[in-house]
Design an enzyme around this catalytic site. Sequence first.
Site, short mmCIF file in Angstrom:
data_model
loop_
_atom_site.label_atom_id
_atom_site.label_comp_id
_atom_site.label_asym_id
_atom_site.label_seq_id
_atom_site.Cartn_x
_atom_site.Cartn_y
_atom_site.Cartn_z
N CYS A 110 -53.36 -47.74 53.30
CA CYS A 110 -52.27 -48.08 54.22
C CYS A 110 -52.38 -49.44 54.88
CB CYS A 110 -52.18 -47.02 55.33
SG CYS A 110 -52.05 -45.31 54.74
N HIS A 166 -50.19 -49.38 62.15
CA HIS A 166 -51.50 -49.28 61.48
C HIS A 166 -52.13 -50.65 61.19
CE1 HIS A 166 -54.10 -46.69 58.55
NE2 HIS A 166 -54.73 -47.05 59.65
#
Length: 477
Positions: A110, A166
Amino acid sequence: MSSYENKLSRRAFGGAVGATAAAAAVGLGAASPAGAAQAAESPAAGSEREFRADRGRRSRRPNILFILGDDLGWADLSSYGSPNIKTPNLDRLARQGVRFTDAYSGSATCSPTRFSLYTGRYPGRTKGGLAEPIADKTAGLEPTHPTLASLLRGSGYATALIGKWHCGYLPDYSPTKSGWDEFFGNFGGALEYYSKLGLGGEYDLYEGDAEYKDLRYYTRILTERASEYVSRDHGDKPWLLNLNFTTPHWPWIADGDTAESAEVERRIKAGDARALWHQDGGSIEKYRQMVEDLDRSVGEVLKALKRSGQEEDTLVFFSSDNGGERFSYNWPLSGNKASLQEGGIRVPNIVRWPARLDGGQVSHVPVFTPDWTATLLELAGARANPAYPLDGVSLAGYLLRGEKIAERNLFWRVRGERALRRGDWKYYRGKAGRDQLFNLAGDIREQADRAALEPARLAELRAAWEKTDSGLLPYPG
């Protein structure tokens, strides 16, 4: 075909970029390329057709709606071959634009892929990009580093990020510190869809840098927020919206699964550090529900965009941040998320821009995440900071003027694995430490290792990988 010359089927990429002052750097001319289109996936596209250039097509700089799914595999959409998942909204988006068959994420997990999108550079160029993925507050995207958002904002764009960030935690890292005017979403890599509890048991839903309480299903909330943003009157400003869904990332909780949500929440609060991983939950059927919910959500946002009257001048892009996980349909690819085999990094890429791109097209050109950063900057009339050179190449000339894309290297590095693609050839070394060579044109599954048969080619690609790697930051420890 050894170069990426016109590897496009059906209709030509027509049109040219509007001549606004800020976008003057983008070429306005159009040229018919010299080669024939590659065989199409549609029966209507088997013949050789010229690229069509329409010099009369003009518009403002595009709004940009960049949508990411989370851990969505390459073949999880029905337009990419899923046998049991129905994605009519994304399939329609593909029919209205261009679907890329050989598109890749910037990394296999990610946060490094998000680094590669936001910076346009290999994740290994920055300290925060070395975390695969970011799991604590020690790493993040430095606010001093230019980003897609900061560069577009400097070129007159309104910017917003809705959904999963993130790329670092407060107080040091945040979208609002890195070029986005607005942020609504979560900072971490995963959260429970109702309670909004993250990997450390923290509450993780924010508006700007302040907690925002809403215990409804997360995908619904993001869809509402994004629909409101694209419906808004931005005046004369074009806008960039990064819409980052967490669907279909674990935990395996679909809309309405309140009992399962409550159990995962209970375990998180009891100190189960792996409760969100949900390794004792989920199923192929649950995964199907989550992906189809993602498709419906994208459809709702696109309907809001159409109602706003901005559809024609909005470039919509859809992708995944990396390959699929446990219940993903990856056939015929090998490997999953976290691997540099095709299943870990090959992802769906769809782009639609009604004012500029003909629909019904399929492109077989190998591209990866940093290319889209370079492309969007050019289309927006923005320039990269020369102190932070991009690692991707702009596809604007290919998309708008039918220009050839020179053969080049696509590079990836994660801990314990390395990969490089040049043309149809891929060099790969997995955690076993053995160099392998595959010709993806006839072996997309990476099963026929050609290393012993083509030692010179293997050595050349390995040397190219090592040359790029030598310019990146080393992994700590």
